[in-house]
Motif scaffolding. Structure first.
Motif, mmCIF file in Angstrom:
data_model
loop_
_atom_site.group_PDB
_atom_site.id
_atom_site.type_symbol
_atom_site.label_atom_id
_atom_site.label_comp_id
_atom_site.label_asym_id
_atom_site.label_seq_id
_atom_site.Cartn_x
_atom_site.Cartn_y
_atom_site.Cartn_z
ATOM 1 N N VAL A 86 -7.537 -2.271 6.887
ATOM 2 C CA VAL A 86 -7.048 -4.006 5.850
ATOM 3 C C VAL A 86 -6.696 -4.941 6.825
ATOM 4 O O VAL A 86 -5.683 -5.112 7.478
ATOM 5 N N ALA A 87 -6.622 -6.180 5.921
ATOM 6 C CA ALA A 87 -6.453 -7.242 6.894
ATOM 7 C C ALA A 87 -5.112 -7.845 6.444
ATOM 8 O O ALA A 87 -4.717 -7.783 4.972
ATOM 9 N N TYR A 88 -4.515 -8.681 7.120
ATOM 10 C CA TYR A 88 -3.231 -9.121 6.437
ATOM 11 C C TYR A 88 -2.467 -10.198 7.844
ATOM 12 O O TYR A 88 -4.047 -10.382 8.315
ATOM 13 N N ASN A 89 -2.539 -11.462 7.402
ATOM 14 C CA ASN A 89 -1.893 -12.598 7.828
ATOM 15 C C ASN A 89 -1.116 -12.677 8.986
ATOM 16 O O ASN A 89 -0.295 -11.974 8.883
ATOM 17 N N VAL A 90 -1.146 -13.391 10.555
ATOM 18 C CA VAL A 90 -0.700 -13.563 11.364
ATOM 19 C C VAL A 90 0.010 -14.975 11.349
ATOM 20 O O VAL A 90 -0.810 -15.811 11.587
ATOM 21 N N ILE A 118 1.078 -0.973 0.155
ATOM 22 C CA ILE A 118 -0.054 -0.382 -0.024
ATOM 23 C C ILE A 118 0.543 1.195 0.087
ATOM 24 O O ILE A 118 1.661 1.392 0.519
ATOM 25 N N ASN A 119 0.688 2.157 -1.021
ATOM 26 C CA ASN A 119 1.096 3.637 -1.510
ATOM 27 C C ASN A 119 3.246 3.099 -1.057
ATOM 28 O O ASN A 119 3.823 3.888 -1.251
ATOM 29 N N MET A 120 3.005 2.253 -2.194
ATOM 30 C CA MET A 120 4.110 2.066 -2.396
ATOM 31 C C MET A 120 5.243 1.763 -3.571
ATOM 32 O O MET A 120 3.795 1.523 -4.328
ATOM 33 N N PRO A 121 6.078 1.990 -4.601
ATOM 34 C CA PRO A 121 6.083 2.107 -5.566
ATOM 35 C C PRO A 121 5.915 0.386 -5.983
ATOM 36 O O PRO A 121 6.199 -0.202 -5.405
ATOM 37 N N LEU A 122 5.850 0.558 -7.642
ATOM 38 C CA LEU A 122 5.332 -0.681 -8.417
ATOM 39 C C LEU A 122 6.452 -1.057 -8.222
ATOM 40 O O LEU A 122 7.499 -0.820 -8.245
ATOM 41 N N GLY A 123 6.519 -2.582 -7.959
ATOM 42 C CA GLY A 123 7.895 -3.769 -7.953
ATOM 43 C C GLY A 123 8.254 -3.372 -6.721
ATOM 44 O O GLY A 123 9.300 -4.368 -6.234
ATOM 45 N N SER A 124 7.671 -2.644 -5.725
ATOM 46 C CA SER A 124 8.505 -2.776 -3.847
ATOM 47 C C SER A 124 8.404 -4.381 -2.828
ATOM 48 O O SER A 124 8.745 -4.580 -1.689
ATOM 49 N N GLY A 125 6.797 -5.026 -3.909
ATOM 50 C CA GLY A 125 6.664 -6.479 -3.359
ATOM 51 C C GLY A 125 7.536 -7.057 -3.102
ATOM 52 O O GLY A 125 8.602 -6.859 -4.182
ATOM 53 N N GLN A 126 7.750 -8.544 -2.273
ATOM 54 C CA GLN A 126 9.388 -9.229 -2.436
ATOM 55 C C GLN A 126 8.743 -10.216 -3.851
ATOM 56 O O GLN A 126 7.523 -10.496 -4.092
ATOM 57 N N LYS A 127 9.689 -10.223 -4.159
ATOM 58 C CA LYS A 127 10.506 -11.832 -5.693
ATOM 59 C C LYS A 127 9.951 -12.555 -5.159
ATOM 60 O O LYS A 127 10.656 -12.898 -4.030
ATOM 61 N N LYS A 128 9.320 -13.704 -5.295
ATOM 62 C CA LYS A 128 9.705 -15.301 -5.350
ATOM 63 C C LYS A 128 11.183 -15.210 -6.030
ATOM 64 O O LYS A 128 11.546 -15.569 -6.823
ATOM 65 N N ALA A 129 11.412 -15.929 -4.796
ATOM 66 C CA ALA A 129 12.671 -16.301 -5.505
ATOM 67 C C ALA A 129 12.565 -17.442 -6.599
ATOM 68 O O ALA A 129 11.835 -18.175 -7.004
ATOM 69 N N ALA A 130 13.490 -17.790 -8.168
ATOM 70 C CA ALA A 130 13.369 -18.311 -8.929
ATOM 71 C C ALA A 130 13.848 -19.673 -8.804
ATOM 72 O O ALA A 130 15.143 -19.463 -7.842
ATOM 73 N N LEU A 165 4.745 -7.206 6.350
ATOM 74 C CA LEU A 165 6.765 -6.902 6.900
ATOM 75 C C LEU A 165 6.992 -5.348 7.295
ATOM 76 O O LEU A 165 8.028 -4.864 8.392
ATOM 77 N N LYS A 166 6.296 -4.198 6.713
ATOM 78 C CA LYS A 166 6.742 -3.204 7.412
ATOM 79 C C LYS A 166 5.388 -1.941 6.957
ATOM 80 O O LYS A 166 4.861 -2.310 6.190
ATOM 81 N N ILE A 211 1.074 6.878 4.934
ATOM 82 C CA ILE A 211 1.507 5.187 5.312
ATOM 83 C C ILE A 211 2.222 4.192 4.697
ATOM 84 O O ILE A 211 0.607 3.441 3.635
ATOM 85 N N LYS A 212 2.826 3.421 4.751
ATOM 86 C CA LYS A 212 3.231 3.030 3.213
ATOM 87 C C LYS A 212 3.189 1.432 4.072
ATOM 88 O O LYS A 212 3.836 1.498 5.139
ATOM 89 N N VAL A 213 2.914 0.739 3.557
ATOM 90 C CA VAL A 213 2.810 -1.073 4.118
ATOM 91 C C VAL A 213 3.220 -1.834 3.045
ATOM 92 O O VAL A 213 2.828 -1.653 1.528
#
Length: 353
Positions: free
Chosen positions: A290-294, A125-137, A348-349, A336-338
């Motif tokens: 905003v829902a998230y998993n624990v 949320i409110n973070m640039p495109l591609g900021s999410g964690q990528k799945k390992a190759a 995560l952050k 707020i950046k999430v």
């Protein structure tokens, strides 16, 4: 790499639209509210299994291997067999259809920029495109053997080819192999009558002699061709003890779970009860924010023929709970950046601008 979509919750949401190639829709009105629907992931255990098919072809002089080259246990029968080489384990997030949420827009709330996967899993949320964690190759298979495939008969002398019996031919080929070894030793010691002028020429001569030696030795020892295979197996985690993850056969490779031709690779998953499940208050609104998993934690082991192949802890969303980021944080006084873990949906952050 997962495709992502950026959805801006703003006054523009009053015009209904849809994002191409995704199930997530924007501008949807639910009752009197406008907003974005998204989904949280649930966990699957992904096993990447590396197995190799070995195809053995006996040499034409296989029965003379021990007599002339002292090569023991050389079979004169062709054979195909498999080996189980490596197992890698990863956590993969897939959409949980039972955890679909709706972010609604309020008049006094700063419209968040939400990043979603093609399946609608929330990334940030409110973070640039591609900021999410990528799945390992995924694991890269090892390179194939680049040794030239040559016909050993192309190195045989006229005397060898004119031999009047297979036994005599085998004897002469063995002598040629020993002569090649002597030539290589002489070059390495600098005692050859035809020493090369430089290191590059020396390497070329040694490589050619090694190629001839290998080709002729295969006429006795035979040749094995390896074919590497990569299999991907998905398992939905739950508490389980010594359940069959997959089966492996030395003759057939990876086979179906119900194929008794293969021996079982067992998996055990234990919920470590790392998350205390709170009691649900029926009077409390749980769909705000905003829902998230624990995610909870699981202890996972894999075993084969009483030998442990894998033993570690992994996060599992099904063993955890869903929490919420208070909507009051998304106000006009700050941004707020999430950042979420796309595989588990964990928070995560959280940053404030």
């Amino acid at each position: 790499m997962k495709k992502k979509n950026i959805v801006l919750l703003s006054a523009l949401l009053f015009s209904v639209s849809a994002i191409a190639q995704t199930e997530v829709t924007t501008g949807i009105m639910r009752g009197k509210d406008y907003g974005v629907t998204y989904v949280l992931p649930k966990t699957e255990i992904e096993l990447t299994v590396q197995a190799t098919k070995h195809i053995y072809t006996p040499g034409e002089f296989s029965k003379y291997a021990d007599r002339y080259l002292r090569l023991n246990n050389v079979s004169s029968e062709p054979e195909t067999y498999w080996t189980l080489d490596k197992i890698q384990t990863a956590v993969v997030g897939i959409p949980d259809k039972e955890n679909i949420y709706f972010v609604k827009m309020k008049d006094k709330t700063v419209a968040p920029l939400i990043e979603l996967s093609k399946d609608g899993i929330v990334y940030s949320i409110n973070m640039p495109l591609g900021s999410g964690q990528k799945k390992a190759a995924p694991a890269t298979p090892k390179a194939a053997d680049n040794t030239p495939n040559v016909n050993p008969r192309s190195f045989l002398t006229e005397e060898i080819l004119m031999a009047n019996s297979t036994a005599k031919m085998a004897e002469l080929v063995a002598k040629e192999i020993y002569n090649i070894r002597e030539s290589k030793n002489a070059l390495l010691r600098g005692e050859s009558d035809n020493m090369p002028k430089d290191g590059a020429q020396l390497k070329l001569m040694l490589d050619n002699l090694t190629l001839q030696e290998r080709a002729m030795t295969e006429m006795f020892a035979g040749k094995v061709i390896d074919e590497e295979k990569i299999y991907t197996i998905r398992i939905v985690p739950k508490e389980m003890k010594n359940e069959v993850a997959f089966r492996f056969s030395k003759k057939l490779g990876i086979v179906a779970n119900n194929d008794l031709a293969g021996e079982p690779i067992y998996i055990t998953v234990t919920d470590l009860k790392s998350i205390k499940i709170p009691e649900v208050d029926p009077k409390k609104k749980v769909d705000e924010g905003v829902a998230y998993n624990v995610p909870g934690r699981a202890h996972v082991t894999l075993s084969y023929n009483n030998k442990e192949l894998y033993n570690s802890e992994i996060p599992v969303t099904q063993f955890g709970v869903v929490e919420y980021i208070a909507p009051v944080l998304f106000n006009k006084n700050s941004t707020i950046k999430v950042l979420f873990d796309p595989e588990t949906g964990a928070l995560l952050k959280v940053d404030r601008e």
